[in-house]
Motif scaffolding. Sequence first.
Motif, mmCIF file in Angstrom:
data_model
loop_
_atom_site.group_PDB
_atom_site.id
_atom_site.type_symbol
_atom_site.label_atom_id
_atom_site.label_comp_id
_atom_site.label_asym_id
_atom_site.label_seq_id
_atom_site.Cartn_x
_atom_site.Cartn_y
_atom_site.Cartn_z
ATOM 1 N N VAL A 99 0.820 -1.205 0.000
ATOM 2 C CA VAL A 99 0.000 0.000 0.000
ATOM 3 C C VAL A 99 0.858 1.262 0.000
ATOM 4 O O VAL A 99 0.657 2.169 -0.803
ATOM 5 C CB VAL A 99 -0.961 0.009 1.210
ATOM 6 N N PHE A 100 1.848 1.309 0.897
ATOM 7 C CA PHE A 100 2.648 2.524 1.067
ATOM 8 C C PHE A 100 4.022 2.470 0.416
ATOM 9 O O PHE A 100 4.728 3.467 0.383
ATOM 10 C CB PHE A 100 2.801 2.846 2.564
ATOM 11 N N GLY A 101 4.436 1.314 -0.062
ATOM 12 C CA GLY A 101 5.753 1.191 -0.664
ATOM 13 C C GLY A 101 6.844 1.143 0.391
ATOM 14 O O GLY A 101 6.630 0.663 1.508
ATOM 15 N N TYR A 102 8.026 1.668 0.055
ATOM 16 C CA TYR A 102 9.148 1.674 0.991
ATOM 17 C C TYR A 102 8.968 2.798 2.003
ATOM 18 O O TYR A 102 8.428 3.856 1.692
ATOM 19 C CB TYR A 102 10.476 1.852 0.242
ATOM 20 N N TYR A 103 9.442 2.561 3.210
ATOM 21 C CA TYR A 103 9.334 3.543 4.276
ATOM 22 C C TYR A 103 10.454 3.320 5.287
ATOM 23 O O TYR A 103 11.065 2.263 5.343
ATOM 24 C CB TYR A 103 7.981 3.440 4.998
ATOM 25 N N ILE A 104 10.699 4.354 6.083
ATOM 26 C CA ILE A 104 11.604 4.273 7.230
ATOM 27 C C ILE A 104 10.721 4.353 8.464
ATOM 28 O O ILE A 104 9.957 5.311 8.613
ATOM 29 C CB ILE A 104 12.626 5.423 7.231
ATOM 30 N N GLU A 105 10.824 3.342 9.317
ATOM 31 C CA GLU A 105 9.987 3.317 10.517
ATOM 32 C C GLU A 105 10.818 3.678 11.739
ATOM 33 O O GLU A 105 11.894 3.133 11.953
ATOM 34 C CB GLU A 105 9.355 1.936 10.697
ATOM 35 N N VAL A 106 10.285 4.604 12.524
ATOM 36 C CA VAL A 106 10.938 5.063 13.748
ATOM 37 C C VAL A 106 9.903 4.974 14.869
ATOM 38 O O VAL A 106 8.797 5.499 14.737
ATOM 39 C CB VAL A 106 11.442 6.517 13.603
ATOM 40 N N THR A 107 10.286 4.325 15.966
ATOM 41 C CA THR A 107 9.363 4.228 17.107
ATOM 42 C C THR A 107 9.187 5.607 17.732
ATOM 43 O O THR A 107 10.045 6.489 17.599
ATOM 44 C CB THR A 107 9.882 3.237 18.166
ATOM 45 N N ASN A 108 8.063 5.766 18.413
ATOM 46 C CA ASN A 108 7.737 7.069 19.021
ATOM 47 C C ASN A 108 8.793 7.546 20.007
ATOM 48 O O ASN A 108 8.997 8.749 20.167
ATOM 49 C CB ASN A 108 6.364 7.011 19.705
ATOM 50 N N SER A 109 9.495 6.613 20.649
ATOM 51 C CA SER A 109 10.508 7.022 21.626
ATOM 52 C C SER A 109 11.709 7.729 20.981
ATOM 53 O O SER A 109 12.479 8.399 21.661
ATOM 54 C CB SER A 109 10.986 5.802 22.428
ATOM 55 N N PHE A 110 11.861 7.600 19.653
ATOM 56 C CA PHE A 110 12.982 8.251 18.961
ATOM 57 C C PHE A 110 12.512 9.337 17.983
ATOM 58 O O PHE A 110 13.300 9.821 17.175
ATOM 59 C CB PHE A 110 13.813 7.213 18.189
ATOM 60 N N THR A 125 0.377 3.226 15.793
ATOM 61 C CA THR A 125 0.169 3.352 17.233
ATOM 62 C C THR A 125 1.471 3.648 17.971
ATOM 63 O O THR A 125 1.538 4.565 18.785
ATOM 64 C CB THR A 125 -0.456 2.064 17.802
ATOM 65 N N GLY A 126 2.523 2.891 17.674
ATOM 66 C CA GLY A 126 3.769 3.070 18.417
ATOM 67 C C GLY A 126 4.921 3.601 17.594
ATOM 68 O O GLY A 126 6.063 3.615 18.046
ATOM 69 N N ALA A 127 4.636 4.039 16.350
ATOM 70 C CA ALA A 127 5.736 4.475 15.484
ATOM 71 C C ALA A 127 5.228 5.411 14.393
ATOM 72 O O ALA A 127 4.024 5.582 14.204
ATOM 73 C CB ALA A 127 6.401 3.257 14.852
ATOM 74 N N GLU A 128 6.182 6.014 13.719
ATOM 75 C CA GLU A 128 5.892 6.849 12.542
ATOM 76 C C GLU A 128 6.678 6.257 11.368
ATOM 77 O O GLU A 128 7.777 5.732 11.545
ATOM 78 C CB GLU A 128 6.349 8.296 12.769
ATOM 79 N N ARG A 129 6.097 6.355 10.195
ATOM 80 C CA ARG A 129 6.784 5.923 8.976
ATOM 81 C C ARG A 129 7.067 7.141 8.112
ATOM 82 O O ARG A 129 6.210 8.013 7.959
ATOM 83 C CB ARG A 129 5.943 4.895 8.226
ATOM 84 N N TYR A 130 8.272 7.160 7.574
ATOM 85 C CA TYR A 130 8.750 8.303 6.806
ATOM 86 C C TYR A 130 9.281 7.839 5.456
ATOM 87 O O TYR A 130 9.560 6.666 5.243
ATOM 88 C CB TYR A 130 9.883 9.021 7.563
#
Length: 182
Positions: A99-110, A125-130
Amino acid sequence: LELIPEIKFRLSGLSTKALSDVNAHMKDLSDVTDLLRKAIIENAPALAREGGFIREGFDEELDKLKNIHNNGKSVIADIEARERERTGIKNLRVGFNKVFGYYIEVTNSFKDKVPYDYVRKQTLTGAERYITEELKTFEEQVLTSADRALAIEVQIFAKLKAFLMTKMEDLKSVARAVASLD
């Protein structure tokens, strides 16, 4: 075609009229042989439309596209390692979904360590994808590499056929000479 020089050599010592005629019709097709040997892989697929028949090293652009298609996972691993090093985010990971292709995932704590050149793509819920420009470019290359490689192979094949057409009379002459010898 590779055997023609050997056949010509073996016939050169014989002096009958028929064999002399055969030898005279054995044209030098080393340019054809060399080109085909450099261009076409051993045991090439029967159908050109499937691709995979041009030898590695024959076309630089084709080699690059095949490398991207075949070694995408190692490129992703390199990007992931480089981004971890650059950002200091030790649990950063690069992933892919349909659906979104390639992404960089970073947890909310970082999240506070995310560089400004990262563009938010999805919130979990616990992370952001960039996404980054580099990752977007790579995604485009991966998704189009197989089709572009096939197009280049078909184009090369068309050029090979056109070249062979210019040699058709010599090829027919050699074929008749070999058939006569047989």
